[in-house]
Design a protein around this motif. Sequence first.
Motif, PDB file in Angstrom:
ATOM      1  N   UNK A  71       0.869  -1.182   0.000  1.00  0.00           N
ATOM      2  CA  UNK A  71       0.000   0.000   0.000  1.00  0.00           C
ATOM      3  C   UNK A  71       0.903   1.228   0.000  1.00  0.00           C
ATOM      4  N   UNK A  72       0.783   2.061  -1.032  1.00  0.00           N
ATOM      5  CA  UNK A  72       1.599   3.272  -1.133  1.00  0.00           C
ATOM      6  C   UNK A  72       0.815   4.434  -0.538  1.00  0.00           C
ATOM      7  N   UNK A  73       1.365   5.025   0.538  1.00  0.00           N
ATOM      8  CA  UNK A  73       0.643   6.057   1.281  1.00  0.00           C
ATOM      9  C   UNK A  73       1.493   7.311   1.482  1.00  0.00           C
ATOM     10  N   UNK A  74       1.956   7.898   0.412  1.00  0.00           N
ATOM     11  CA  UNK A  74       2.621   9.189   0.526  1.00  0.00           C
ATOM     12  C   UNK A  74       1.587  10.311   0.524  1.00  0.00           C
ATOM     13  N   UNK A  75       2.035  11.544   0.782  1.00  0.00           N
ATOM     14  CA  UNK A  75       1.177  12.732   0.711  1.00  0.00           C
ATOM     15  C   UNK A  75      -0.046  12.658   1.643  1.00  0.00           C
ATOM     16  N   UNK A  76       0.149  12.104   2.840  1.00  0.00           N
ATOM     17  CA  UNK A  76      -0.973  11.986   3.773  1.00  0.00           C
ATOM     18  C   UNK A  76      -1.153  13.294   4.551  1.00  0.00           C
ATOM     19  N   UNK A  77      -2.403  13.753   4.638  1.00  0.00           N
ATOM     20  CA  UNK A  77      -2.718  14.914   5.466  1.00  0.00           C
ATOM     21  C   UNK A  77      -2.346  16.251   4.855  1.00  0.00           C
ATOM     22  N   UNK A  78      -2.132  16.299   3.542  1.00  0.00           N
ATOM     23  CA  UNK A  78      -1.807  17.574   2.881  1.00  0.00           C
ATOM     24  C   UNK A  78      -3.093  18.135   2.267  1.00  0.00           C
ATOM     25  N   UNK A  79      -3.515  19.327   2.652  1.00  0.00           N
ATOM     26  CA  UNK A  79      -4.762  19.892   2.097  1.00  0.00           C
ATOM     27  C   UNK A  79      -4.638  20.196   0.603  1.00  0.00           C
ATOM     28  N   UNK A  80      -5.729  19.949  -0.111  1.00  0.00           N
ATOM     29  CA  UNK A  80      -5.813  20.243  -1.558  1.00  0.00           C
ATOM     30  C   UNK A  80      -4.717  19.551  -2.364  1.00  0.00           C
ATOM     31  N   UNK A  81      -4.294  18.371  -1.920  1.00  0.00           N
ATOM     32  CA  UNK A  81      -3.196  17.672  -2.591  1.00  0.00           C
ATOM     33  C   UNK A  81      -3.575  17.205  -3.994  1.00  0.00           C
ATOM     34  N   UNK A  82      -4.879  17.061  -4.262  1.00  0.00           N
ATOM     35  CA  UNK A  82      -5.297  16.599  -5.590  1.00  0.00           C
ATOM     36  C   UNK A  82      -4.907  17.588  -6.689  1.00  0.00           C
ATOM     37  N   UNK A  83      -4.801  18.879  -6.324  1.00  0.00           N
ATOM     38  CA  UNK A  83      -4.347  19.863  -7.304  1.00  0.00           C
ATOM     39  C   UNK A  83      -2.890  19.608  -7.697  1.00  0.00           C
ATOM     40  N   UNK A  84      -2.129  19.078  -6.756  1.00  0.00           N
ATOM     41  CA  UNK A  84      -0.727  18.743  -7.043  1.00  0.00           C
ATOM     42  C   UNK A  84      -0.642  17.626  -8.078  1.00  0.00           C
ATOM     43  N   UNK A  85      -1.537  16.645  -7.975  1.00  0.00           N
ATOM     44  CA  UNK A  85      -1.529  15.547  -8.944  1.00  0.00           C
ATOM     45  C   UNK A  85      -1.933  16.029 -10.336  1.00  0.00           C
ATOM     46  N   UNK A  86      -2.873  16.954 -10.390  1.00  0.00           N
ATOM     47  CA  UNK A  86      -3.256  17.546 -11.686  1.00  0.00           C
ATOM     48  C   UNK A  86      -2.081  18.327 -12.262  1.00  0.00           C
ATOM     49  N   UNK A  87      -1.377  19.043 -11.390  1.00  0.00           N
ATOM     50  CA  UNK A  87      -0.177  19.765 -11.808  1.00  0.00           C
ATOM     51  C   UNK A  87       0.864  18.788 -12.379  1.00  0.00           C
ATOM     52  N   UNK A  88       1.047  17.637 -11.730  1.00  0.00           N
ATOM     53  CA  UNK A  88       1.995  16.635 -12.221  1.00  0.00           C
ATOM     54  C   UNK A  88       1.593  16.118 -13.601  1.00  0.00           C
TER      55      UNK A  88
END
Length: 321
Positions: free
Chosen positions: A21-38
């Motif tokens: 189970x890969x669980x990076x980026x836990x507890x970061x607000x609005x992290x989904x915008x980072x994935x769109x940026x990627x």
Amino acid sequence: MDLFNSALGENITFVRPAYFIIRGFIGIPNIKYYYVFLFFVYVISVLGNTAVMAVIYLDHNLRTPKYVAVFNLAFVDLFGSSALVPKLIDIFLFEHDYIPYNDCLTFMFFCFICLSMQALNLVALSYDRLVAIIFPLHYQVKVTHRFMFSLIGSFWVFVVAVTLIAVGLLTRLSFCKSVVINSYFCDHGQVYKLACNDKTPNTVIGNLLPVLILWLPLAFILLSYLYIGYALSKVSTFRERLKAFKTCTAHLSLVTIYFLPILITFTMSANIHPNARIINLSLSSVFPPMLNPIIYVLQTQEIKVSVKKILKFKMHTKLQK
């Protein structure tokens, strides 16, 4: 992989999980915008590196030893981005964080090969600049197509061999506790630290890998530029020194973009939050493949000339039609 296990005895039972189970980026607000940026970073990387490879392939004037290394760097960047970013987006944005055991090791294998080849490719380019400036009259003899193909080929063999050993040694580990990987991909260090049997060989190779694929290449690059700087200090006029140094600006930019984030993360790892560390490392994995083609197009005169020539040819062809 069975070769690693047979050497340990036939009666050893290995506890291999069905998945990690890969669980990076836990507890970061609005992290989904980072994935769109990627995702947008990945698209630019694909377009940019494909364009650089196409320009080098189409223009016969760019088929020099130096541009063999540049072509290989663009290929590695394209391959590495395609191996990492789509899977990263799938895991975190679409919440498919359960990754099968064999898929995790395969994911790790290809990511490590590409990240390692980026560093070693910069070594090849630094050697090219070193010979071009220190031994300009012998450049055509010392840096030939055969030499560059042999150098890059040996780097590929070395990286594949070392990565196979590192990943192969993981198959001798038992995972009887946690299967949660606190990273943004199947990180070698994070995986072997989850094991509950003897992991001494994995610790050794885990400590050796950064030396072989990061610190030794960086040391060679820094020493080569110290030598270049010393040689340029002996040049009589400032204009000649500046002209020679300008041929290195693209490569120096690539070295800075690749190594600086990694150096900052490793030297300050004890003082930064785990999430900040993961974000820094993920950016250091995806940013260089995006920026490398942009830097080479903007800072390398030969490629700029070639791009203009190709665009003029296409415009002329369209006008004739």
